[in-house]
Design a protein around this motif. Structure first.
Motif, PDB file in Angstrom:
ATOM      1  N   ALA A  98       7.028  89.866  72.511  1.00 42.26           N
ATOM      2  CA  ALA A  98       6.611  89.040  71.370  1.00 42.26           C
ATOM      3  C   ALA A  98       7.821  88.523  70.607  1.00 42.26           C
ATOM      4  N   ASP A  99       8.871  89.334  70.498  1.00 41.37           N
ATOM      5  CA  ASP A  99      10.070  88.905  69.797  1.00 41.37           C
ATOM      6  C   ASP A  99      10.804  87.810  70.569  1.00 41.37           C
ATOM      7  N   VAL A 100      10.877  87.955  71.887  1.00 41.51           N
ATOM      8  CA  VAL A 100      11.489  86.897  72.706  1.00 41.51           C
ATOM      9  C   VAL A 100      10.690  85.604  72.555  1.00 41.51           C
ATOM     10  N   ARG A 101       9.371  85.725  72.574  1.00 45.60           N
ATOM     11  CA  ARG A 101       8.521  84.547  72.410  1.00 45.60           C
ATOM     12  C   ARG A 101       8.744  83.895  71.050  1.00 45.60           C
ATOM     13  N   ALA A 102       8.925  84.704  70.004  1.00 48.24           N
ATOM     14  CA  ALA A 102       9.155  84.156  68.665  1.00 48.24           C
ATOM     15  C   ALA A 102      10.465  83.373  68.617  1.00 48.24           C
ATOM     16  N   LEU A 103      11.530  83.916  69.234  1.00 47.48           N
ATOM     17  CA  LEU A 103      12.802  83.204  69.265  1.00 47.48           C
ATOM     18  C   LEU A 103      12.687  81.919  70.075  1.00 47.48           C
ATOM     19  N   ALA A 105       9.948  80.115  70.359  1.00 47.01           N
ATOM     20  CA  ALA A 105       9.185  79.173  69.540  1.00 47.01           C
ATOM     21  C   ALA A 105      10.055  78.518  68.476  1.00 47.01           C
ATOM     22  N   MET A 106      11.108  79.219  68.050  1.00 49.53           N
ATOM     23  CA  MET A 106      12.027  78.684  67.043  1.00 49.53           C
ATOM     24  C   MET A 106      13.182  77.920  67.683  1.00 49.53           C
ATOM     25  N   ASN A 107      13.129  77.723  68.998  1.00 48.18           N
ATOM     26  CA  ASN A 107      14.179  77.033  69.749  1.00 48.18           C
ATOM     27  C   ASN A 107      15.535  77.721  69.647  1.00 48.18           C
ATOM     28  N   LEU A 108      15.500  79.027  69.480  1.00 52.94           N
ATOM     29  CA  LEU A 108      16.732  79.807  69.431  1.00 52.94           C
ATOM     30  C   LEU A 108      17.124  80.304  70.823  1.00 52.94           C
ATOM     31  N   VAL A 109      16.167  80.407  71.737  1.00 55.30           N
ATOM     32  CA  VAL A 109      16.455  80.685  73.140  1.00 55.30           C
ATOM     33  C   VAL A 109      15.727  79.649  73.979  1.00 55.30           C
ATOM     34  N   GLU A 110      16.329  79.278  75.107  1.00 56.55           N
ATOM     35  CA  GLU A 110      15.780  78.225  75.946  1.00 56.55           C
ATOM     36  C   GLU A 110      14.961  78.805  77.099  1.00 56.55           C
ATOM     37  N   PRO A 111      13.732  78.325  77.286  1.00 58.13           N
ATOM     38  CA  PRO A 111      12.941  78.778  78.440  1.00 58.13           C
ATOM     39  C   PRO A 111      13.527  78.255  79.742  1.00 58.13           C
TER      40      PRO A 111
END
Length: 369
Positions: A98-103, A105-111
């Protein structure tokens, strides 16, 4: 969040710490019947009450208010018969995902985009080929992968090392969303020996790369094939042969110790791979398996390697993204500390420059004030 889901999470968290409804009510300033109604989803909860409940149960607020990760359920087994440490793995995995998903969603990590057609290899040769392909993707030669956590991160799999106890579950991973471009989250038991931690993470990388939770053609041999992928990913045939042949004058046991240290493998994984690629016979493998080395055997040959995935390990990119969120004002100090899981104290966070007048003007651009 739905009141029923929230109530279930409160009940699960209370059960995890062995607290009664009456005990939780005492900490939160509520009576037992109020806690009972909360857990059944019959009562609303205000923010102040939730903060006190989270504090009493030792959980971050996000644990109670973040929507569940859709992929988490598909990879887990029946929790009714789970050991306590397996339940701890479930909780850690769900929250970390959930924390990775939150980051994300904030464009802090790239899928990342994975190969949509990739499935679990159906043979050992296919598993070895898959390992070679992914090593090429990383730009790795046939030598050891020195920083396995960072390599996994480059492939879209973020890692948390959780102390799940000696003999606890090795680890697990999930996708963080159902979108074509997504990320993975893995939790590894950091109390396991170093070589086992690496093998576990390589195994979970296989799950992540092959998307096996959604592979309807996967057989009961999937775990065996993913293990085959993992060992060839960590210790490719050409690299192992090179190390082995460079010490041809030594006894087989010494050569096995050198190979294990070079590729940071457990003893069982080392002799298994030596047998797989034909460097030792099955008889020699059985003999070596009965002569498991001690730490001093490695040191006697001048061999050592750094610890990886130790307790509290977090993927460097996850840490960097969290700190970027903090310094850019998108994450509060409290949420930042929560995401970093104790790896930094408040005093160790980067200094945050106060907003300039221009920054403040930009914040109000397009608004009438």
């Amino acid at each position: 969040m739905d009141k029923v889901v929230l109530g279930q999470r409160i009940a699960e968290a209370r059960g995890d710490v062995g607290m009664t409804q009456e005990g939780l009510g005492h900490h939160a300033g509520l009576d037992r019947t109020a806690i009972s109604r909360l857990e059944k989803g019959d009562r609303k909860l205000n923010v102040t009450e939730l903060v006190e409940i989270a504090r009493a149960l030792g959980k971050p607020l996000a644990y109670f208010v973040t929507d569940p990760v859709p992929a988490a359920v598909s990879r887990r087994t029946d929790g009714a018969h789970a050991h306590a440490s397996t339940r701890a793995l479930e909780v850690d995995l769900s929250q970390f995902a959930a924390d990775v998903r939150a980051l994300m969603a904030m464009n802090l990590v790239e899928p990342v985009q994975r190969d949509a057609g990739a499935g679990v290899p159906r043979s050992h040769s296919a598993a070895e080929n898959a390992a070679a392909r992914i090593r090429r993707q990383l730009g790795a030669d046939s030598g050891p992968i020195d920083d396995l956590g960072r390599a996994c991160e480059r492939l879209g799999l973020y890692v948390f090392g959780s102390p799940l106890g000696d003999g606890g579950p090795d680890g697990a991973c999930v996708e963080v969303s159902g979108e074509p471009a997504t990320l993975g989250a893995a939790v590894i038991n950091s109390n396991a020996p170093s070589g086992r931690r690496r093998m576990t993470l390589a195994h979970e990388l296989g799950h992540w790369q092959f998307g096996d939770a959604y592979d309807s053609e996967a057989s009961t041999k999937s775990e065996q094939m993913i293990n085959s992928f993992a060992i060839h990913f960590l210790a490719p045939r050409a690299g192992v042969r090179q190390v082995w042949n460079a010490h041809a004058e030594r006894p087989d046991r010494d050569k096995a110790l050198i190979v294990g240290a070079a590729f940071r493998l457990s003893w069982s994984a080392t002799i298994g791979q030596l047998s797989n690629i034909g460097l030792i016979s099955q008889e020699a493998r059985r003999g070596l398996s009965e002569d498991e080395p001690r730490a001093g055997d490695y040191l006697h040959l001048g061999l050592s390697w750094p610890e990886e995935l130790a307790p509290g390990y977090l993927s460097p990119g996850f840490v960097a993204a969290t700190l970027e969120g903090y310094t850019s004002g998108r994450l509060t100090q409290a949420r930042t500390i929560e995401l970093l899981r104790g790896t930094l104290d408040v005093e160790e966070l980067p200094a945050v420059s106060p907003l300039s007048l221009d920054d403040l003007r930009g914040s109000f651009a397009g608004h009438d004030v």
